[in-house]
Design a protein around this motif. Structure first.
Motif, mmCIF file in Angstrom:
data_model
loop_
_atom_site.group_PDB
_atom_site.id
_atom_site.type_symbol
_atom_site.label_atom_id
_atom_site.label_comp_id
_atom_site.label_asym_id
_atom_site.label_seq_id
_atom_site.Cartn_x
_atom_site.Cartn_y
_atom_site.Cartn_z
ATOM 1 N N PRO A 151 54.963 7.031 21.668
ATOM 2 C CA PRO A 151 53.572 6.570 21.548
ATOM 3 C C PRO A 151 53.004 6.135 22.887
ATOM 4 N N ILE A 152 51.695 5.911 22.885
ATOM 5 C CA ILE A 152 50.977 5.439 24.071
ATOM 6 C C ILE A 152 50.590 3.981 23.828
ATOM 7 N N TRP A 153 50.891 3.140 24.819
ATOM 8 C CA TRP A 153 50.572 1.714 24.703
ATOM 9 C C TRP A 153 49.469 1.362 25.691
ATOM 10 N N PRO A 154 48.253 1.115 25.223
ATOM 11 C CA PRO A 154 47.160 0.770 26.129
ATOM 12 C C PRO A 154 47.227 -0.711 26.545
ATOM 13 N N VAL A 155 47.088 -0.961 27.828
ATOM 14 C CA VAL A 155 47.049 -2.321 28.365
ATOM 15 C C VAL A 155 45.834 -2.439 29.275
ATOM 16 N N GLY A 156 44.980 -3.399 29.004
ATOM 17 C CA GLY A 156 43.760 -3.569 29.781
ATOM 18 C C GLY A 156 43.843 -4.756 30.723
ATOM 19 N N PHE A 157 43.424 -4.557 31.974
ATOM 20 C CA PHE A 157 43.303 -5.638 32.944
ATOM 21 C C PHE A 157 41.823 -6.022 33.011
ATOM 22 N N ASP A 158 41.457 -7.075 32.292
ATOM 23 C CA ASP A 158 40.063 -7.491 32.197
ATOM 24 C C ASP A 158 39.792 -8.592 33.221
ATOM 25 N N PHE A 159 39.179 -8.209 34.332
ATOM 26 C CA PHE A 159 38.921 -9.163 35.408
ATOM 27 C C PHE A 159 37.730 -10.071 35.114
ATOM 28 N N ARG A 160 36.899 -9.723 34.160
ATOM 29 C CA ARG A 160 35.782 -10.604 33.825
ATOM 30 C C ARG A 160 36.275 -11.842 33.090
ATOM 31 N N ASP A 161 37.124 -11.616 32.083
ATOM 32 C CA ASP A 161 37.639 -12.719 31.285
ATOM 33 C C ASP A 161 39.023 -13.184 31.729
ATOM 34 N N HIS A 162 39.587 -12.508 32.729
ATOM 35 C CA HIS A 162 40.927 -12.827 33.234
ATOM 36 C C HIS A 162 41.966 -12.785 32.108
ATOM 37 N N VAL A 163 41.959 -11.659 31.409
ATOM 38 C CA VAL A 163 42.889 -11.453 30.304
ATOM 39 C C VAL A 163 43.610 -10.123 30.483
ATOM 40 N N VAL A 164 44.937 -10.153 30.355
ATOM 41 C CA VAL A 164 45.718 -8.925 30.254
ATOM 42 C C VAL A 164 45.831 -8.630 28.758
ATOM 43 N N ARG A 165 45.220 -7.543 28.315
ATOM 44 C CA ARG A 165 45.140 -7.246 26.889
ATOM 45 C C ARG A 165 46.224 -6.233 26.492
ATOM 46 N N LEU A 166 47.188 -6.691 25.694
ATOM 47 C CA LEU A 166 48.234 -5.827 25.163
ATOM 48 C C LEU A 166 47.749 -5.314 23.812
ATOM 49 N N MET A 167 47.390 -4.041 23.744
ATOM 50 C CA MET A 167 46.767 -3.480 22.548
ATOM 51 C C MET A 167 47.818 -2.805 21.665
ATOM 52 N N PRO A 168 47.460 -2.509 20.409
ATOM 53 C CA PRO A 168 48.371 -1.754 19.538
ATOM 54 C C PRO A 168 48.622 -0.351 20.101
ATOM 55 N N VAL A 169 49.782 0.200 19.781
ATOM 56 C CA VAL A 169 50.113 1.535 20.277
ATOM 57 C C VAL A 169 49.212 2.579 19.624
ATOM 58 N N PHE A 170 49.033 3.666 20.346
ATOM 59 C CA PHE A 170 48.278 4.821 19.846
ATOM 60 C C PHE A 170 49.263 5.986 19.735
ATOM 61 N N ARG A 171 49.286 6.622 18.576
ATOM 62 C CA ARG A 171 50.204 7.742 18.368
ATOM 63 C C ARG A 171 49.435 9.051 18.530
ATOM 64 N N PRO A 172 49.700 9.761 19.610
ATOM 65 C CA PRO A 172 48.940 10.995 19.864
ATOM 66 C C PRO A 172 49.235 12.056 18.823
ATOM 67 N N THR A 173 48.199 12.832 18.495
ATOM 68 C CA THR A 173 48.336 13.878 17.482
ATOM 69 C C THR A 173 48.666 15.230 18.082
ATOM 70 N N GLY A 174 48.468 15.353 19.402
ATOM 71 C CA GLY A 174 48.630 16.650 20.048
ATOM 72 C C GLY A 174 47.295 17.303 20.339
ATOM 73 N N ASP A 175 46.217 16.742 19.797
ATOM 74 C CA ASP A 175 44.876 17.255 20.044
ATOM 75 C C ASP A 175 44.243 16.392 21.132
ATOM 76 N N LEU A 176 44.364 16.828 22.365
ATOM 77 C CA LEU A 176 43.888 16.048 23.509
ATOM 78 C C LEU A 176 42.403 15.749 23.413
ATOM 79 N N GLU A 177 41.604 16.759 23.102
ATOM 80 C CA GLU A 177 40.157 16.577 23.086
ATOM 81 C C GLU A 177 39.724 15.576 22.018
ATOM 82 N N ALA A 178 40.461 15.512 20.924
ATOM 83 C CA ALA A 178 40.112 14.575 19.856
ATOM 84 C C ALA A 178 40.630 13.171 20.140
ATOM 85 N N ASP A 179 41.814 13.097 20.739
ATOM 86 C CA ASP A 179 42.458 11.796 20.937
ATOM 87 C C ASP A 179 41.890 11.007 22.111
ATOM 88 N N LEU A 180 41.543 11.683 23.201
ATOM 89 C CA LEU A 180 41.134 10.969 24.408
ATOM 90 C C LEU A 180 39.943 10.046 24.196
#
Length: 203
Positions: A151-180
């Protein structure tokens, strides 16, 4: 009295003690700079982590502080020129893997083999590929996740709020154009140190 920072528990398979000094350096940096970490780690032992937005060299400093503070075992791809400097030992120690962008054909295959040969792995990538302004994300992270079946684990570096955001994993389907678009939408409201407009994808 300032409330102590709370840190998510690092899974044992991704835990890499480097000594209390390095842990303290990471946690003091985050505290003094006003950062906090929100979210939890995925249940899976292997995943591709995408960290965005990437707009400044300070992103790397923040990432190192998080790695030290959480005593995290991580792998990351960096320009080969970084590993030709006096700091090369330090970068390797941090889990760096040099990549020559002039000959990037085997990068995906090498990353997939690294996943196959390890019981656990966190591979961190910047989907934008550069801190310079880009209108499209690179798709290498997606192709690695699909080929390695992780899976893909998105992590955001939010410099406005000074928060490192650990988000839920995203499970790619194989359809790049749909998933991105779905993946990129997860970073709506996450502000880089230097704001820029336009986020898409490119191969």
């Amino acid at each position: 009295m300032q409330k102590p920072l709370e840190f998510p528990i690092t899974p044992a398979v991704l835990h890499q003690p480097r000594g209390w000094v390095w842990r303290a350096i990471g946690r003091v940096y985050l505290r003094l700079a006003g950062w906090r970490i929100e979210g939890t780690f995925p249940a899976e032992p292997k995943f591709v982590t995408i960290v965005a937005p990437h707009t400044s060299n300070w992103d790397f400093a923040l990432g190192v502080a998080v790695v030290f503070a959480l005593e995290l075992r991580v792998s990351w791809l960096g320009k080969h020129s970084l590993f030709q400097t006096p700091l090369r030992r330090f970068f390797f120690w941090l889990g760096g893997i040099p990549v020559d962008r002039r000959a990037a054909h085997g990068v995906v295959d090498a990353c997939v083999k690294a996943f196959e040969g390890a019981p656990a792995r966190l591979l961190a990538l910047a989907p934008e590929g550069t801190r310079k302004g880009v209108s499209q994300w690179k798709s290498g992270f997606y192709r690695i996740a699909i080929a390695a079946d992780v899976p893909i684990w998105p992590v955001g570096f939010d410099f406005r709020d000074h928060v490192v955001r650990l988000m839920p994993v995203f499970r790619p389907t194989g359809d790049l154009e749909a998933d991105l678009p779905h993946i990129q939408a997860l970073f709506n409201g996450v502000h880089g140190l230097r704001e820029r407009a336009g986020r898409g994808t490119r191969a």
